[in-house]
Motif scaffolding. Structure first.
Motif, mmCIF file in Angstrom:
data_model
loop_
_atom_site.group_PDB
_atom_site.id
_atom_site.type_symbol
_atom_site.label_atom_id
_atom_site.label_comp_id
_atom_site.label_asym_id
_atom_site.label_seq_id
_atom_site.Cartn_x
_atom_site.Cartn_y
_atom_site.Cartn_z
ATOM 1 N N PRO A 187 0.822 -1.219 0.000
ATOM 2 C CA PRO A 187 0.000 0.000 0.000
ATOM 3 C C PRO A 187 0.856 1.268 0.000
ATOM 4 C CG PRO A 187 -0.930 -1.616 1.506
ATOM 5 C CD PRO A 187 0.389 -2.183 1.027
ATOM 6 N N GLY A 188 0.476 2.201 -0.862
ATOM 7 C CA GLY A 188 1.204 3.462 -0.977
ATOM 8 C C GLY A 188 2.296 3.458 -2.020
ATOM 9 N N ASP A 189 2.688 2.275 -2.509
ATOM 10 C CA ASP A 189 3.709 2.211 -3.563
ATOM 11 C C ASP A 189 3.159 2.777 -4.870
ATOM 12 O OD1 ASP A 189 5.651 1.076 -1.985
ATOM 13 O OD2 ASP A 189 5.248 -0.991 -2.613
ATOM 14 N N HIS A 190 4.071 3.298 -5.689
ATOM 15 C CA HIS A 190 3.718 3.892 -6.975
ATOM 16 C C HIS A 190 4.343 3.069 -8.093
ATOM 17 C CE1 HIS A 190 4.513 6.948 -10.274
ATOM 18 N NE2 HIS A 190 3.201 7.012 -10.140
ATOM 19 N N VAL A 191 3.579 2.903 -9.173
ATOM 20 C CA VAL A 191 4.026 2.121 -10.328
ATOM 21 C C VAL A 191 3.927 2.976 -11.582
ATOM 22 C CG1 VAL A 191 3.613 0.073 -11.745
ATOM 23 C CG2 VAL A 191 3.249 -0.034 -9.283
ATOM 24 N N VAL A 192 4.946 2.880 -12.421
ATOM 25 C CA VAL A 192 4.928 3.523 -13.736
ATOM 26 C C VAL A 192 4.780 2.420 -14.784
ATOM 27 C CG1 VAL A 192 6.241 4.868 -15.427
ATOM 28 C CG2 VAL A 192 6.330 5.468 -12.991
ATOM 29 N N THR A 193 3.842 2.603 -15.708
ATOM 30 C CA THR A 193 3.637 1.595 -16.746
ATOM 31 C C THR A 193 3.329 2.259 -18.081
ATOM 32 O OG1 THR A 193 2.519 -0.510 -17.213
ATOM 33 C CG2 THR A 193 1.140 1.275 -16.379
ATOM 34 N N SER A 194 3.250 1.458 -19.131
ATOM 35 C CA SER A 194 3.066 1.994 -20.488
ATOM 36 C C SER A 194 1.594 2.115 -20.845
ATOM 37 C CB SER A 194 3.767 1.086 -21.505
ATOM 38 O OG SER A 194 2.944 -0.032 -21.821
ATOM 39 N N SER A 195 1.336 2.700 -21.997
ATOM 40 C CA SER A 195 -0.030 2.814 -22.534
ATOM 41 C C SER A 195 -0.421 1.604 -23.360
ATOM 42 C CB SER A 195 -0.143 4.071 -23.419
ATOM 43 O OG SER A 195 0.086 5.234 -22.679
ATOM 44 N N LEU A 196 0.411 0.565 -23.345
ATOM 45 C CA LEU A 196 0.245 -0.548 -24.278
ATOM 46 C C LEU A 196 0.059 -1.886 -23.579
ATOM 47 C CD1 LEU A 196 3.271 0.692 -26.320
ATOM 48 C CD2 LEU A 196 0.983 0.574 -27.287
ATOM 49 N N GLU A 197 -0.134 -1.853 -22.263
ATOM 50 C CA GLU A 197 -0.056 -3.105 -21.508
ATOM 51 C C GLU A 197 -1.201 -4.077 -21.806
ATOM 52 O OE1 GLU A 197 2.657 -3.966 -19.773
ATOM 53 O OE2 GLU A 197 3.409 -2.032 -20.508
ATOM 54 N N HIS A 198 -0.842 -5.334 -21.794
ATOM 55 C CA HIS A 198 -1.790 -6.440 -21.841
ATOM 56 C C HIS A 198 -2.521 -6.485 -20.493
ATOM 57 C CE1 HIS A 198 -3.071 -10.693 -21.898
ATOM 58 N NE2 HIS A 198 -2.898 -10.665 -23.207
ATOM 59 N N ASN A 199 -3.708 -7.085 -20.489
ATOM 60 C CA ASN A 199 -4.451 -7.195 -19.232
ATOM 61 C C ASN A 199 -3.710 -7.992 -18.165
ATOM 62 O OD1 ASN A 199 -6.690 -5.610 -19.753
ATOM 63 N ND2 ASN A 199 -7.896 -7.264 -20.634
ATOM 64 N N ALA A 200 -2.724 -8.789 -18.572
ATOM 65 C CA ALA A 200 -1.920 -9.518 -17.592
ATOM 66 C C ALA A 200 -1.233 -8.565 -16.623
ATOM 67 C CB ALA A 200 -0.874 -10.385 -18.302
ATOM 68 N N VAL A 201 -0.873 -7.381 -17.109
ATOM 69 C CA VAL A 201 -0.314 -6.326 -16.257
ATOM 70 C C VAL A 201 -1.415 -5.408 -15.749
ATOM 71 C CG1 VAL A 201 1.105 -4.222 -16.255
ATOM 72 C CG2 VAL A 201 2.012 -6.336 -17.226
ATOM 73 N N TRP A 202 -2.254 -4.934 -16.667
ATOM 74 C CA TRP A 202 -3.192 -3.865 -16.327
ATOM 75 C C TRP A 202 -4.225 -4.297 -15.288
ATOM 76 C CZ3 TRP A 202 -2.866 0.929 -15.971
ATOM 77 C CH2 TRP A 202 -3.976 1.762 -15.918
#
Length: 383
Positions: A87-102
């Motif tokens: 809780p409280g952690d921040h994640v940076v991700t792309s605009s292209l992710e598969h639902n496995a990530v998203w």
């Protein structure tokens, strides 16, 4: 003749050595890995370890023990994200992710209060490293990026992102579902802390195989706990690899099949595989451009993408095109959102979807010709 052009979903056919290795193990061995001191169990254990070594070699990882087997790249990604984020952690991700990530990230956001920043991308799926840096906060724990989009095929600047993550002391998790086995990946040179891969795509192995390369000392909480074949009197999951993250009887036959696939890849050479797929990609882009009313998405440049070509035909429904090709032309392609709605939002197809072809090592130019002829036949009957 059936023509298979859905290799981005799973590759087909597999090298004959793959089913042969699986058959030989099931018929002539059958022992479980790490669960016995008799000869066949020891042999099975050795074959599993050989596959770990082959994967470590492929990705330039220096410790086979931290090659963790899973059932899929989806499990690998969940293992990393759920096992590390708090809780409280921040994640940076792309605009292209598969639902496995998203979906995993959104569930963690809803249930555990993590925060997510999505890095913008162009309509061709290209990401600017400066936008990645701008998304980082003092609370960023992980940067997670797909190596190449399963919708657009666009290859992401993994080396640059890895260098940035290392400079900022942030964990870097890469989803290599579309690239492992066709594009060289070096976890050392590209500063990849965690590499999630699947066996059944360009690694040419069987379904039900995948893994996570742990190239860091991050604390990862196991997804499941249970038997490991060792330290059975200890009441908690062991803290050493690979047992720390591997509980229960593993898919030994699948892992042995994956080992045979890796031997095939090594003999062929990634450069040879990439060159053939690039050549077919260029041929397909040129041939498809001759189809009336077609709109092709993505970079349309084989040097910037893997063998994925998404397209639509003006005034026609992707599912109807795919069904016609299958039933009338024996050509198999994919239609829909491909489990990655984020990428479809970039190209304005989130409500419609696209047709998608996925080129593999065993495709030939004649397969592309059959696809194009099928599309022209479809238009003749449906215009």
């Amino acid at each position: 003749m059936d023509i298979y052009l859905d290799n981005a979903a799973t590759t087909f056919p597999k090298p004959l050595a793959v089913p042969e290795a699986i058959y030989d193990y099931i018929v002539n061995n059958g022992g479980t890995s790490g669960r016995g001191s008799y000869e066949k169990a020891i042999l099975a254990d050795g074959l599993v370890y050989q596959t770990r070594k082959s994967l470590a070699k492929l990705f330039n990882h220096n410790d086979p023990k931290t090659v963790v087997f899973t059932s899929s790249v989806t499990e690998s990604l969940n293992l990393a994200l759920q096992g590390i984020l708090k809780p409280g952690d921040h994640v940076v991700t792309s605009s292209l992710e598969h639902n496995a990530v998203w979906r995993c990230l959104k569930t963690l956001e809803r249930d555990h209060g993590i925060n997510i920043s999505v890095v913008p991308a162009t309509a061709q799926g290209e990401t600017d490293i400066q936008d990645v840096e701008a998304a980082i906060t003092p609370y960023t724990k992980i940067i997670v990026f797909t190596h190449a989009s399963n919708v657009l095929g666009t290859i992401q600047p993994i080396g640059e992102i890895g260098a940035l993550a290392r400079e900022k002391n942030i964990l870097f998790l890469v989803d290599a579902a579309q690239t492992a086995g066709v594009i060289p990946i070096d976890v050392q040179a590209q500063n990849i802390d965690l590499l999630a891969f699947t066996g059944h795509k360009s690694l040419l192995g069987p379904m039900g195989t995948g893994g996570l390369i742990v190239n860091c000392d991050a604390e990862i909480h196991p997804l499941i706990s249970g038997g490991t074949g060792g330290d059975s009197a200890y009441e908690y999951q062991p803290d050493y690899y690979p047992n720390h993250l591997e509980a229960g009887t593993m898919n030994v036959s699948g892992i042995i099949g994956l080992g045979a696939a890796l031997a095939f890849l090594e003999a062929e050479g990634l450069e040879t595989i990439r060159h053939k797929e690039d050549t077919l990609m260029d041929y397909a882009l040129n041939a498809l451009s001759q189809v009336p009313g077609i709109e092709i998405y993505g970079p349309q440049d084989s040097s910037k993408s893997v063998g994925v070509i998404p397209f639509n035909i003006e005034g026609h429904v992707p599912e109807e095109i795919a069904f016609y090709l299958d039933q009338e032309c024996q050509v198999m392609i994919r239609s829909g959102l491909h489990c990655a709605p984020s990428a479809h939002r970039l190209i304005g197809t989130v409500t419609r979807g696209t047709c998608r072809i996925g080129i593999g090592y065993f495709n030939e130019q004649a397969h592309i010709d059959a696809l194009v002829n099928g599309l022209k036949s479809y238009l003749k009957e449906n215009n």
